[in-house]
Design a protein around this motif. Structure first.
Motif, short mmCIF file in Angstrom:
data_model
loop_
_atom_site.label_atom_id
_atom_site.label_comp_id
_atom_site.label_asym_id
_atom_site.label_seq_id
_atom_site.Cartn_x
_atom_site.Cartn_y
_atom_site.Cartn_z
N GLU A 242 -16.68 13.92 1.45
CA GLU A 242 -17.95 14.28 2.09
C GLU A 242 -19.15 14.03 1.19
N GLU A 243 -19.08 14.46 -0.06
CA GLU A 243 -20.22 14.30 -0.96
C GLU A 243 -20.50 12.82 -1.23
N SER A 244 -19.45 12.06 -1.49
CA SER A 244 -19.62 10.63 -1.77
C SER A 244 -20.07 9.88 -0.52
N ARG A 245 -19.67 10.39 0.65
CA ARG A 245 -20.05 9.74 1.91
C ARG A 245 -21.56 9.71 2.07
N ARG A 246 -22.21 10.84 1.79
CA ARG A 246 -23.67 10.89 1.89
C ARG A 246 -24.31 9.91 0.91
N LYS A 247 -23.74 9.85 -0.28
CA LYS A 247 -24.24 8.95 -1.31
C LYS A 247 -24.11 7.49 -0.85
N CYS A 248 -22.95 7.15 -0.27
CA CYS A 248 -22.72 5.77 0.19
C CYS A 248 -23.69 5.37 1.30
N LEU A 249 -23.94 6.30 2.23
CA LEU A 249 -24.85 6.00 3.33
C LEU A 249 -26.25 5.71 2.79
N LEU A 250 -26.70 6.50 1.81
CA LEU A 250 -28.02 6.28 1.22
C LEU A 250 -28.08 4.93 0.50
N HIS A 251 -26.99 4.59 -0.20
CA HIS A 251 -26.97 3.31 -0.91
C HIS A 251 -26.99 2.12 0.06
N VAL A 252 -26.27 2.25 1.17
CA VAL A 252 -26.26 1.18 2.18
C VAL A 252 -27.67 0.98 2.74
N GLN A 253 -28.35 2.08 3.05
CA GLN A 253 -29.72 1.99 3.56
C GLN A 253 -30.65 1.36 2.51
N HIS A 254 -30.45 1.74 1.26
CA HIS A 254 -31.25 1.22 0.15
C HIS A 254 -31.12 -0.30 0.06
N ILE A 255 -29.88 -0.79 0.12
CA ILE A 255 -29.64 -2.24 -0.02
C ILE A 255 -30.13 -3.00 1.21
N LYS A 259 -33.76 -3.45 -1.39
CA LYS A 259 -34.10 -2.86 -2.69
C LYS A 259 -33.07 -3.16 -3.78
N GLY A 260 -32.20 -4.14 -3.52
CA GLY A 260 -31.32 -4.62 -4.57
C GLY A 260 -29.98 -3.94 -4.66
N PRO A 261 -29.14 -4.36 -5.62
CA PRO A 261 -27.77 -3.84 -5.78
C PRO A 261 -27.74 -2.42 -6.35
N VAL A 262 -26.57 -1.80 -6.17
CA VAL A 262 -26.39 -0.41 -6.62
C VAL A 262 -24.99 -0.28 -7.21
N CYS A 263 -24.85 0.55 -8.25
CA CYS A 263 -23.52 0.93 -8.73
C CYS A 263 -23.52 2.44 -8.96
N CYS A 264 -22.38 3.08 -8.70
CA CYS A 264 -22.30 4.53 -8.82
C CYS A 264 -20.85 4.97 -8.94
N ARG A 265 -20.65 6.23 -9.23
CA ARG A 265 -19.32 6.82 -9.19
C ARG A 265 -19.16 7.51 -7.84
N ALA A 266 -17.91 7.52 -7.33
CA ALA A 266 -17.64 8.14 -6.03
C ALA A 266 -16.18 8.57 -5.99
N ASP A 267 -15.82 9.31 -4.94
CA ASP A 267 -14.44 9.76 -4.76
C ASP A 267 -13.93 9.21 -3.43
N ILE A 268 -12.88 8.39 -3.52
CA ILE A 268 -12.33 7.74 -2.33
C ILE A 268 -11.05 8.46 -1.90
N ILE A 269 -10.76 8.45 -0.60
CA ILE A 269 -9.60 9.18 -0.08
C ILE A 269 -8.45 8.20 0.12
N THR A 270 -7.32 8.42 -0.55
CA THR A 270 -6.13 7.58 -0.41
C THR A 270 -5.06 8.33 0.39
N ARG A 271 -4.07 7.59 0.88
CA ARG A 271 -3.04 8.20 1.74
C ARG A 271 -2.09 9.10 0.94
#
Length: 309
Positions: A242-255, A259-271
């Motif tokens: 959930e927390e990383s999801r909000r961050k990803c959505l903001l980054h997608v809108q930014h790009i 406004k250029g490329p972005v790099c960050c740390r996030a938490d992905i959900i695996t099976r």
């Protein structure tokens, strides 16, 4: 009077070959009116014509030189509208004709190019190879194809199809830069896939303007430990907690706003591993002056701590 067995159809008259041998004078007279088709096993094989009719046909066809001239006029009309460059050369490898596209590319008029040696038309880097290939085509009667990179400017590729064409050869010359670039891109992607298949904890992919995954690369399925059907059609942000999801959505809108490329740390959900910390790299995909999508790379953070910019 001997019987005459013939077949008539419309204004045609046909007769078996045996019948015309028996009654040639009769059929000779009839041929004055209209042609007589001579049958062999029921099929037309020859035609009996009066001398006057034969003369009319010859007059309509014209002489050999007239027929050839008509053919070349028709060829010139066709080549004038062709987007492919065309050069016809003699057995001595001198220019006989060029079409408008070739003259434009060579920056000379057709009259200036006439009778010029073929080797003088091309840059020295390619002239000898083209000359020798054309000579072999004329001598062997076998067509050939050459592909080469332009020595004038950068990034252009040409294909020359050389074929026998009396009295010498014809060269069809076209720009294949677009096809070559696609081939290079395919080779690059195949190499990239091969490299990714050997790497663990690394995934790549593409997001469209709405933030949806565009296809699912095998490397992403491997990182998530999920089948394609469970990932395809997903929103990119849905892959994260959930927390990383909000961050990803903001980054997608930014790009997408340019406004250029972005790099960050996030938490992905695996099976099977649950939430896994990753490093995420996002960059715009640009066509013309517009951002049309986003390319991403994900690195499993458990592989080691690389510094982030």
């Amino acid at each position: 009077m001997a019987s005459t067995h013939s077949l008539t159809k419309g204004h045609e008259q046909s007769v078996p070959s045996t019948e015309i041998v028996r009654n040639f004078p009769v059929w000779q007279n009839r041929s004055n009116e209209r042609p007589v088709y001579i049958l062999h096993h029921g099929r037309p094989r020859s035609v009996l014509l009066s001398l006057d009719r034969y003369g009319e046909l010859l007059a309509g066809l014209g002489s050999q030189s007239e027929r050839e001239e008509r053919l070349y006029q028709q060829l010139d009309t066709l080549l004038a509208y062709s987007p492919v460059m065309f050069i016809q050369v003699s057995r001595e490898l001198r220019v006989l004709r060029v079409n408008h596209m070739a003259a434009i590319h060579l920056d000379r008029s057709a009259s200036e190019l006439a009778e010029q040696p073929l080797e003088d038309l091309f840059p020295p880097a390619h002239a000898h190879k083209i000359n020798e290939s054309t000579r072999k085509v004329i001598e062997s009667g076998m067509a050939a194809q050459l592909k080469m990179k332009s020595s004038v400017g950068t990034g252009h590729y040409y294909r020359l199809d050389i074929a026998p064409f009396p009295p010498g050869a014809a060269i069809f010359w076209s720009d294949v830069t677009h096809d070559t670039e696609l081939g290079t891109l395919r080779a690059w992607r195949e190499t990239q896939d091969a490299l990714l298949s050997m790497m663990t904890g690394c995934a790549t992919g593409e997001i469209d303007a709405d933030g949806m995954l565009t296809g699912v690369h095998p490397s992403l399925r491997r990182l998530l430990r999920r089948r394609q059907e469970t990932v395809a059609g997903s929103g990119f942000a849905e892959l994260f907690d959930e927390e990383s999801r909000r961050k990803c959505l903001l980054h997608v809108q930014h790009i997408m706003a340019g406004k250029g490329p972005v790099c960050c740390r996030a938490d992905i959900i695996t099976r099977d591993r649950g939430v896994v910390p990753v490093r995420l790299f996002l960059a715009p995909k640009i066509a013309g002056n517009d951002v049309v999508g986003i390319l991403f790379t994900i690195l499993d953070d458990s592989l080691g701590n690389l510094p982030m910019r």
